[in-house]
Enzyme design. Structure first.
Site, mmCIF file in Angstrom:
data_model
loop_
_atom_site.group_PDB
_atom_site.id
_atom_site.type_symbol
_atom_site.label_atom_id
_atom_site.label_comp_id
_atom_site.label_asym_id
_atom_site.label_seq_id
_atom_site.Cartn_x
_atom_site.Cartn_y
_atom_site.Cartn_z
ATOM 1 N N LEU A 1 0.866 -1.172 0.000
ATOM 2 C CA LEU A 1 0.000 0.000 0.000
ATOM 3 C C LEU A 1 0.907 1.228 0.000
ATOM 4 O O LEU A 1 1.831 1.315 0.819
ATOM 5 C CB LEU A 1 -0.906 0.031 1.235
ATOM 6 C CG LEU A 1 -2.099 -0.921 1.273
ATOM 7 C CD1 LEU A 1 -2.774 -0.855 2.638
ATOM 8 C CD2 LEU A 1 -3.104 -0.581 0.172
ATOM 9 N N ASP A 2 0.656 2.173 -0.894
ATOM 10 C CA ASP A 2 1.443 3.398 -0.930
ATOM 11 C C ASP A 2 1.235 4.193 0.364
ATOM 12 O O ASP A 2 0.242 3.990 1.071
ATOM 13 C CB ASP A 2 1.049 4.257 -2.128
ATOM 14 C CG ASP A 2 1.466 3.620 -3.446
ATOM 15 O OD1 ASP A 2 2.386 2.778 -3.427
ATOM 16 O OD2 ASP A 2 0.874 3.954 -4.483
ATOM 17 N N PRO A 3 2.145 5.120 0.683
ATOM 18 C CA PRO A 3 2.003 5.907 1.912
ATOM 19 C C PRO A 3 0.637 6.572 2.071
ATOM 20 O O PRO A 3 0.088 6.589 3.183
ATOM 21 C CB PRO A 3 3.126 6.949 1.783
ATOM 22 C CG PRO A 3 4.182 6.234 1.004
ATOM 23 C CD PRO A 3 3.426 5.406 -0.003
#
Length: 333
Positions: free
Chosen positions: A76-78
């Site tokens: 999951l991206d930031p």
């Protein structure tokens, strides 16, 4: 608390963590490493005895005696939050099944602005009208993005073409040698879950493309699209009337670009848009809200974050709070 039912320790397994928005998935894994590598739930007692008094090392590949295999089943991206599947020990061998499984997401689209990353972490590429976009217009466009569809990955992505990342073409003004290959994905369901209109707290990103950056992008795209003009079609909005925003809920196959759905949907209603919130609410059988047989809930990150500072007291069986939570949610391999 109920007694544990695990027959013996240490164990291998899978469990879900509720990742918050902000940290990277890798930082979550690295922090969890510090806990699992010193827990009798996952480590042989003899190894634990040897580790007493030794300082843990967060640097990957330099953990010495406290090495325990750990990984995650889909980054999951930031910006994104939600379900992050964690595998420990033999559980890491099961993580690949979560890359292509069915997933569910909740996301918020903010209209009127397109960004290079297709989300609020990026820079403004162009502004477009949004006042004409109604809930009915968006609703009518949803069928185009449901079922088996073709998606073109963003030009500002790390996917490679002729050995060069796409973002290099876009940033350096190198014409793309051919169109970006579309990918087949399946959107099982897609619906508007909330029409926010202008009643929200979201803003377009302050960072924006310079004239030179726009020209470089135009040059890159001209190789496949002919004449391309990237320019603002409206003036920046004032704070008293914020651009329209709406929330979507979707169930998709593995490999689906949620940001691309939002970007392409905004284009389909003659506007521009980008993602401002993104939550993965389900990944396979791990979910934020268990509703059916076989569902497994996820553990809030705050439980682990607290343990990283202070393990706290142990219960009658010798388990700390974070260990008890894992035991209750874990799928033993």
């Amino acid at each position: 608390m109920p007694k544990t039912t695990l027959a013996s320790f240490p164990v291998s397994g899978l469990f879900g963590v509720v990742k918050p928005s902000g940290p990277t998935s890798m930082s979550i894994v690295n922090d969890l490493q510090q806990l699992v590598s010193r827990s009798r739930l996952f480590v042989d007692p003899e190894k634990l005895e040897k580790l007493k008094g030794k300082k843990s090392d967060k640097r990957r590949g330099k953990r010495g005696l406290d090495t325990v295999k750990i990984g995650q089943g889909g980054t999951l991206d930031p910006l994104a939050d939600g379900v992050l599947v964690i595998g420990v020990g033999k559980g890491t061998k099961k993580l690949n099944e979560f890359l292509n499984c069915t997933k569910e997401y909740r996301t918020t689209c903010l209209l009127g602005c397109e960004t290079d990353s297709y989300d609020s972490e990026g820079a403004r590429v162009r502004l477009a009208p949004w006042h004409h976009v109604t809930q009915d217009k968006v609703q009518d466009a949803l069928p185009k993005f449901t079922g088996e569809i073709k998606q073109v990955p963003p030009v500002f992505s790390a996917l490679k073409m002729d050995g060069k990342p796409l973002y290099e073409y876009a940033r350096k003004g190198i014409p793309l040698p051919r169109p970006i290959e579309a990918r087949s994905v399946t959107v099982h369901s897609l619906e508007i879950s909330d029409w926010l209109d202008s009643e929200h707290s979201f803003f377009w990103p302050e960072k924006q493309f310079s004239t030179e950056e726009k020209q470089a992008l135009e040059t890159a795209l001209k190789g496949i699209q002919g004449d391309v003009s990237i320019k603002d079609e409206v003036e920046p909005t004032s704070d008293d009337k914020r651009p329209t925003a709406f929330a979507l809920k979707m169930k998709v196959s593995g490999g689906t670009y949620v940001r691309s759905i939002v970007h392409d949907l905004a284009h389909s209603v003659d506007s521009a848009g980008h993602v401002v919130t993104l939550t993965r609410s389900r990944q396979g059988r791990f979910t934020l809200e268990p509703v059916q047989e076989g569902d497994r809930g996820c553990i809030p990150w705050a439980i682990f974050e607290k343990a990283l500072t202070d393990l706290g007291e142990v219960d009658d069986e010798g388990w700390t709070e974070w260990e008890r939570e894992v035991i209750q949610c874990m799928e033993v391999i």
